[in-house]
Design a protein around this motif. Structure first.
Motif, PDB file in Angstrom:
ATOM      1  N   LEU A 187      51.494  41.336  41.495  1.00  0.00           N
ATOM      2  CA  LEU A 187      49.985  41.485  41.613  1.00  0.00           C
ATOM      3  C   LEU A 187      50.365  40.078  41.554  1.00  0.00           C
ATOM      4  O   LEU A 187      50.093  38.679  41.810  1.00  0.00           O
ATOM      5  CB  LEU A 187      50.300  40.995  40.010  1.00  0.00           C
ATOM      6  N   THR A 245      37.107  43.218  41.694  1.00  0.00           N
ATOM      7  CA  THR A 245      36.647  42.358  39.841  1.00  0.00           C
ATOM      8  C   THR A 245      35.026  42.627  39.968  1.00  0.00           C
ATOM      9  O   THR A 245      34.496  42.287  41.091  1.00  0.00           O
ATOM     10  CB  THR A 245      37.681  41.457  39.192  1.00  0.00           C
ATOM     11  N   SER A 268      40.870  31.227  37.887  1.00  0.00           N
ATOM     12  CA  SER A 268      40.630  32.441  37.536  1.00  0.00           C
ATOM     13  C   SER A 268      39.773  33.794  35.996  1.00  0.00           C
ATOM     14  O   SER A 268      40.277  34.154  34.990  1.00  0.00           O
ATOM     15  CB  SER A 268      42.439  32.599  37.160  1.00  0.00           C
ATOM     16  N   LEU A 282      40.907  37.781  35.654  1.00  0.00           N
ATOM     17  CA  LEU A 282      42.078  37.595  35.812  1.00  0.00           C
ATOM     18  C   LEU A 282      42.275  38.562  33.903  1.00  0.00           C
ATOM     19  O   LEU A 282      43.133  39.349  33.859  1.00  0.00           O
ATOM     20  CB  LEU A 282      42.906  36.763  35.910  1.00  0.00           C
ATOM     21  N   MET A 293      42.263  42.046  43.197  1.00  0.00           N
ATOM     22  CA  MET A 293      43.242  41.844  42.724  1.00  0.00           C
ATOM     23  C   MET A 293      43.991  42.413  43.717  1.00  0.00           C
ATOM     24  O   MET A 293      43.791  43.290  44.055  1.00  0.00           O
ATOM     25  CB  MET A 293      44.014  41.750  42.105  1.00  0.00           C
ATOM     26  N   HIS A 300      49.368  34.361  44.685  1.00  0.00           N
ATOM     27  CA  HIS A 300      47.845  34.182  44.999  1.00  0.00           C
ATOM     28  C   HIS A 300      47.163  34.113  45.998  1.00  0.00           C
ATOM     29  O   HIS A 300      48.358  33.070  46.793  1.00  0.00           O
ATOM     30  CB  HIS A 300      47.398  32.960  43.892  1.00  0.00           C
ATOM     31  N   PHE A 354      40.752  41.427  33.770  1.00  0.00           N
ATOM     32  CA  PHE A 354      42.213  42.577  34.721  1.00  0.00           C
ATOM     33  C   PHE A 354      43.164  42.939  33.623  1.00  0.00           C
ATOM     34  O   PHE A 354      43.595  44.229  33.856  1.00  0.00           O
ATOM     35  CB  PHE A 354      41.878  42.546  35.753  1.00  0.00           C
ATOM     36  N   GLU A 399      46.571  37.476  43.084  1.00  0.00           N
ATOM     37  CA  GLU A 399      45.393  37.475  42.939  1.00  0.00           C
ATOM     38  C   GLU A 399      44.139  36.650  43.717  1.00  0.00           C
ATOM     39  O   GLU A 399      45.235  35.376  44.563  1.00  0.00           O
ATOM     40  CB  GLU A 399      45.394  36.222  41.256  1.00  0.00           C
ATOM     41  N   TYR A 423      54.257  37.929  40.580  1.00  0.00           N
ATOM     42  CA  TYR A 423      53.154  37.338  40.932  1.00  0.00           C
ATOM     43  C   TYR A 423      53.238  35.993  41.458  1.00  0.00           C
ATOM     44  O   TYR A 423      53.764  35.180  41.856  1.00  0.00           O
ATOM     45  CB  TYR A 423      52.809  36.761  39.280  1.00  0.00           C
TER      46      TYR A 423
END
Length: 456
Positions: free
Chosen positions: A151, A61, A160, A163, A66, A85, A166, A153, A83
């Motif tokens: 997903l 990114t 973010s 984000l 990601m 991180h 993306f 991150e 999700y």
């Protein structure tokens, strides 16, 4: 599910070893010096998913990468997007850690065991509860009872920024029925919770400049503006005498908590005095007359995170600094627009500056508040699955912010289930961060039950 749950318990050492390897990667997203480590953590996660049989890829990114992965399940089963991180907060101050922050250790405490290390709770330990639950189901059943996408991150702790773009580009690949998130807390040590409310976030850094250089305080004192003094005046002006935020228009659109919700919260076993007493405080500092739970779950806030300028090294230097810096954030609730709050804050600061001083702002994230749709069909089976594992479950709010939740609703049109196994005393963002071994074990077992329940 007995076969899978028993298998998790029998293979805990292997699952802990993988978590420890993950924690050892110092994936601090806010520090450019750690950019290679953040990239290494992304590659580690993608390979971990591939080792389970998933299709997984690291996506570059404009910021940190990601990680997206997919595992098949029955064609007619729900499709969930999990999700998490993989970035962490800086470990500073290092001298307050009892152990090395990126060398995880097990510490027996009060009948449980703490996994101590930066990211052990936020969010590596929590993230791995789901990954390891999927691994255990594949090892015992050969496949999952539902379709799962991942997903992960690398910028959650730094706003973010990459984000939204993306999500817009990857919307088709990430299409799902519901998002699962494990970045929240249990209600108490024995009760897992589904969080149904999050506050939004506006992050700002500002630099105030007064004059073109630092000045001698004897020769220029009184006559010259002191950037730190100006900063102090500006920061003090952000709050009123009743503990509210004094920015014009800040509370526009903020509704009072519905009576039914207020009554539900009042019935929760919450100790206001103990909440502050456990951190060495006793007097609520927010809006006077409002319960503490309302202050941290349902009311917007303004907090200062750091102020610096002038001479701070050992010794003494009588200098009038020409620049001062501050970092602060606003937690928002439903009805507040992050961009409007940012603009109102910046206008407030400019209005409080002397005519010959200037200010420069840097954004550190804009995220709206979020509340779960009460009609979400995945809520009831999730609460039932949690109760099967823990003997109880509940819903609650939280004062924290998870930027992706609002973004996912906007970009993908789906809601989220926030299922937390962290304890409130996990010291996230602080030295000696920990994750209870019982949370790690119970989280894995709970996700197995949840996936089985959703599959049925």
């Amino acid at each position: 599910m007995t076969d899978t749950l028993t298998h998790i318990d029998a293979t805990m050492d292997d699952r802990l070893a993988r978590l420890f390897d993950f924690i050892r990667i110092p994936s601090v997203s806010t520090d450019p010096a750690h950019a290679p480590d953040v990239a290494r953590a992304a590659k580690w996660l993608a390979q971990t998913l591939r080792d389970m049989g998933a299709e997984a890829k690291v996506h570059p990114t404009t910021g940190h990468p990601m990680v997206v992965g997919h595992l098949d399940g029955p064609a007619d089963a729900p499709h969930v997007l999990f999700y998490g991180h993989y970035d962490v907060q800086p470990p500073d101050p290092l001298d307050l850690w009892n152990t090395e922050p990126f060398e995880p250790v097990l510490v027996p405490v009060d009948g449980d065991t703490h996994i101590v290390g930066r990211g052990a709770s936020d969010d590596k330990g929590a993230l791995m509860t789901f990954v390891e639950a999927c691994r255990a189901l594949i090892e015992t059943r050969g496949r999952l009872p539902i379709r799962v996408s991942f997903l992960f991150e690398g910028e959650e702790e730094s706003g973010s920024a990459s984000l939204p773009g993306f999500l817009e580009n990857a919307a088709e690949e990430l299409a799902c029925d519901v998002v699962l998130v494990c970045d929240t807390d249990m209600w108490d040590r024995e009760t897992p919770a589904v969080t149904t409310m999050l506050r939004g976030l506006v992050g700002q850094q500002m630099t105030i400049t007064a004059g073109d250089r630092d000045l001698h305080s004897g020769m220029f004192g009184n006559a010259a503006a002191n950037a730190l003094g100006v900063m102090s005046t500006v920061l003090a002006s952000l709050r009123d005498a009743q503990g509210g935020v004094a920015i014009e228009g800040f509370y526009d659109g903020v509704a009072e908590l519905p009576e039914a919700t207020a009554a539900e919260w009042a019935a929760l076993p919450f100790d206001e005095a103990g909440f502050l007493g456990n951190v060495g405080l006793s007097v609520p500092a927010g809006e006077q007359g409002r319960p503490v739970l309302h202050q941290v779950w349902a009311r917007p806030s303004c907090e200062i995170h750091g102020v610096w300028g002038g001479y701070t090294d050992p010794g003494f230097k009588t200098v009038i600094p020409c620049q001062a810096h501050a970092k602060l954030s606003f937690r928002l609730v439903a009805g507040q627009d992050p961009a409007q709050i940012r603009d109102a804050f910046q206008a407030h600061v400019r209005a409080h500056l002397p005519a010959d001083c200037s200010v420069r702002f840097t954004d550190h994230g804009l995220s709206p508040a979020w509340a779960m749709d009460a009609a979400n069909p995945f809520l009831a089976p999730t609460l039932e699955a949690l109760a099967q594992e823990w003997g109880r479950s509940t819903t609650c709010g939280t004062g924290g912010t998870i930027p992706i939740i609002g973004a996912l609703r906007e970009k993908l049109g789906v809601d989220a289930l926030l299922v937390g196994f962290a304890r409130f005393d996990n010291r996230i963002h602080s030295p000696n961060e920990k994750y209870d071994l019982s949370s790690f074990r119970g989280g894995m077992r709970s996700w197995v039950r949840i996936m089985e329940g959703l599959g049925q």
